[in-house]
Design a protein around this motif. Structure first.
Motif, PDB file in Angstrom:
ATOM      1  N   UNK A 177       0.835  -1.205   0.000  1.00  0.00           N
ATOM      2  CA  UNK A 177       0.000   0.000   0.000  1.00  0.00           C
ATOM      3  C   UNK A 177       0.869   1.254   0.000  1.00  0.00           C
ATOM      4  N   UNK A 178       1.964   1.202   0.736  1.00  0.00           N
ATOM      5  CA  UNK A 178       2.889   2.338   0.789  1.00  0.00           C
ATOM      6  C   UNK A 178       3.497   2.611  -0.583  1.00  0.00           C
ATOM      7  N   UNK A 179       3.910   1.571  -1.269  1.00  0.00           N
ATOM      8  CA  UNK A 179       4.508   1.729  -2.599  1.00  0.00           C
ATOM      9  C   UNK A 179       3.477   2.216  -3.612  1.00  0.00           C
ATOM     10  N   UNK A 180       2.238   1.750  -3.477  1.00  0.00           N
ATOM     11  CA  UNK A 180       1.185   2.158  -4.408  1.00  0.00           C
ATOM     12  C   UNK A 180       0.889   3.649  -4.287  1.00  0.00           C
ATOM     13  N   UNK A 181       1.029   4.207  -3.084  1.00  0.00           N
ATOM     14  CA  UNK A 181       0.764   5.618  -2.880  1.00  0.00           C
ATOM     15  C   UNK A 181       1.848   6.507  -3.478  1.00  0.00           C
ATOM     16  N   UNK A 182       3.053   5.957  -3.631  1.00  0.00           N
ATOM     17  CA  UNK A 182       4.156   6.730  -4.204  1.00  0.00           C
ATOM     18  C   UNK A 182       3.849   7.094  -5.643  1.00  0.00           C
ATOM     19  N   UNK A 183       3.218   6.205  -6.346  1.00  0.00           N
ATOM     20  CA  UNK A 183       2.901   6.450  -7.750  1.00  0.00           C
ATOM     21  C   UNK A 183       1.740   7.387  -7.807  1.00  0.00           C
TER      22      UNK A 183
END
Length: 183
Positions: A177-183
């Motif tokens: 979820x953290x990585x998805x928010x970066x995009x």
């Protein structure tokens, strides 16, 4: 996934089983995410592990123990058709439990456990130690099939390992979820 494979994943990530609740609460806190649990075979142990950590109230919405099928249906929205066709111990039930508790709580992550802790209840098709972990987020819904009855693991150890697996997969989902928010 077998017990040995789960323990290997933990070793690769340099995680001790006992650290998982603290790591998960810290990750959820950092990401400002909330989690809810739906448990059958673990009977509230996942919720207990989370709430053993100071500060868990900032990330833990609710835990629902749904041992009986009619409660899985009534509280979590697991379809009666799923329960009658695939049974309580199935990937589909685990998925519907995870989605149901996430929606019930309005949480970012729903995690579920359903399985056969033994020593009774196992069959050739669903042996003692078979546990499904359901994971639900806005990114999707998936399950992990665990075979935790290796080395004659007793009921207590199977349940401990199921909690470990649930916490580990929730931690990994928090990272996604953290990585998805970066995009």
């Amino acid at each position: 996934m077998k017990t040995s494979e789960l323990l290997e994943l933990l070793a690769q990530d340099h995680i001790d089983e006992k650290e998982l609740p603290d790591l998960l609460v810290a990750a959820l806190t950092k990401q400002k995410k909330r989690i809810a649990t739906a448990e059958s075979c673990t009977g509230g142990l996942v919720s207990g592990a989370l709430t053993s950590v100071s500060g868990a109230s900032g990330v833990f919405d609710c835990g629902v123990c749904t041992y009986a099928n009619h409660i899985k249906h009534k509280i979590l929205g697991v379809r009666e058709e799923t329960l009658s066709t695939y049974g309580a111990v199935s990937d589909r039930t685990a998925a519907e439990m995870a989605r149901g508790v996430r929606l019930l709580a309005g949480a970012d992550i729903g995690i579920s456990t359903t399985g056969i802790a033994g020593p009774l209840g196992g069959t050739i098709y669903k042996p003692v130690g078979l546990v499904y972990i359901g994971i639900s987020t806005e990114l999707g819904l998936h399950t992990e099939k665990m075979l935790l009855g290796e080395n004659n693991a007793d009921r207590e150890r199977i349940r401990e390992l199921a909690v470990t697996a649930a916490l580990y997969f929730a931690l990994k989902e928090t990272e996604k979820l953290s990585k998805a928010e970066v995009w």
